[in-house]
Design a protein around this motif. Sequence first.
Motif, PDB file in Angstrom:
ATOM      1  N   LEU A 177       0.821  -1.209   0.000  1.00 10.00           N
ATOM      2  CA  LEU A 177       0.000   0.000   0.000  1.00 10.00           C
ATOM      3  C   LEU A 177       0.856   1.262   0.000  1.00 10.00           C
ATOM      4  N   GLU A 178       2.006   1.224   0.681  1.00  8.96           N
ATOM      5  CA  GLU A 178       2.914   2.381   0.669  1.00  8.96           C
ATOM      6  C   GLU A 178       3.372   2.668  -0.750  1.00  8.96           C
ATOM      7  N   GLN A 190       0.291   3.960  -2.884  1.00  9.24           N
ATOM      8  CA  GLN A 190      -0.248   5.278  -2.557  1.00  9.24           C
ATOM      9  C   GLN A 190       0.822   6.345  -2.376  1.00  9.24           C
ATOM     10  N   CYS A 242       4.506   7.521  -0.229  1.00  7.44           N
ATOM     11  CA  CYS A 242       4.753   7.722   1.200  1.00  7.44           C
ATOM     12  C   CYS A 242       6.017   8.538   1.399  1.00  7.44           C
ATOM     13  N   PRO A 282       3.466   7.898  -5.569  1.00  8.93           N
ATOM     14  CA  PRO A 282       2.522   6.783  -5.683  1.00  8.93           C
ATOM     15  C   PRO A 282       2.770   6.017  -6.982  1.00  8.93           C
ATOM     16  N   LEU A 290      -8.108  -0.505  -2.527  1.00 12.34           N
ATOM     17  CA  LEU A 290      -6.957   0.195  -1.947  1.00 12.34           C
ATOM     18  C   LEU A 290      -7.396   1.201  -0.897  1.00 12.34           C
ATOM     19  N   GLU A 291      -8.634   1.687  -1.016  1.00 11.54           N
ATOM     20  CA  GLU A 291      -9.105   2.722  -0.094  1.00 11.54           C
ATOM     21  C   GLU A 291     -10.017   2.170   1.005  1.00 11.54           C
ATOM     22  N   ARG A 344      -5.294   6.435 -13.027  1.00 15.77           N
ATOM     23  CA  ARG A 344      -4.972   5.205 -12.314  1.00 15.77           C
ATOM     24  C   ARG A 344      -5.361   4.006 -13.139  1.00 15.77           C
TER      25      ARG A 344
END
Length: 384
Positions: free
Chosen positions: A137-138, A141, A143, A229, A296-297, A329
Amino acid sequence: MGMATEKRDYYEVLGVPRNATPQELKKAYRRIALATHPDRNPGDKEAEARFKEAAEAYEVLSDPEKRARYDRFGHEGLRAAGAAPDFSSFESIFEAFGDIFGGGFEGIFGFGAGRRGRRRAARPGANLKVELTLDFLEAAQGCEKVITIRRGEPCDRCGGGGAAPGSSPRACGTCGGRGEITRTQGFFALRTTCPVCAGQGQVIDEPCRGCGGSGLVEAEREIQIRVPPGVEDGTRMRLAGEGEAGPHGGPRGDLYVFVSVRPHELFERHGDDIVCEVPITFAQAALGARIRVPTLEGSEEIEVPPGTQSHTVVRLAGRGIPHLRGYGRGDQLVRLVVEVPRRLSKRQEELVRELAALDDSEVSPRRRSFLEKIKAFFEGERAQ
Ligand SMILES: [Zn+2]
Ligand SMILES: [Zn+2]
């Protein structure tokens, strides 16, 4: 230096066609000059003659005016116009063509090329490499990460110069501060790095005690990394100017961050799409249902239409991984997998048996065609 033998054709000397481009001429000359170079063939008279002959040919053919004259009138025409080159000494050849090899004639041997330009400029520091492991996820999205590295920093005590406080470096006497010396071999001059100052042009008599004269001390540094991301496993990020400090005040090298991404237990990445498998029951597949699927959310409700087959894929547009370059995306692909229960309660078993009895009498058109194929197969076998 007399030349009694007959002069060879210049194109023949360089081994190029008569319509050779300037690039082809240069390449051909370079190749011959390298092979017949006096430093590689000491005392070889034939190589020496070839080396001079090639230089002469190149001198004429690389000059459009001389080339045109030679094409029309040959060697005689050049001589008559006083345009015949005289390369009786190596010195004159190096003087004429040193620049075509980039950074001096020694450049064709691979050492010293380009040194001329950075003779006095301080060398840049080394590049560093660090590995960074991210969660799925990092990476998806983006980080912010802080990593700790050890790298060379300018010495506080001497300010990075390497000389003990109160003293200062002096220009190297051996090379006169140029960092290079010229060695003469016969009539061939060769430039090499000065062995006394190692090309620095300076000598430190009293080295700084903090760094031993290198101007660098190793220190721990925290580096903040902004991960955009969409980075993928195996991505290499370059952080310019975050590498080792350059010795004696040179610019910093770069820091290369090699990203690896841990796999996720639910999501699998395919380019910028993510795929996840979601189990549904036979009843949900047959009757239709609204189910929650992970994204993902968080999670999202999707519609399972009545009569859904196992492994049907539902596309959630724009719910995948952000494109690393550009906007938008990828998609999320939800694969619906019908699960057959491994254990049935008494009541469930009764119902399934009831269903099976119904299946025998009410055969769907698709099922019927399948059964007919099996029947035909067995009949075919019997007939043989
Ligand atoms: Zn020196
Ligand atoms: Zn120091």
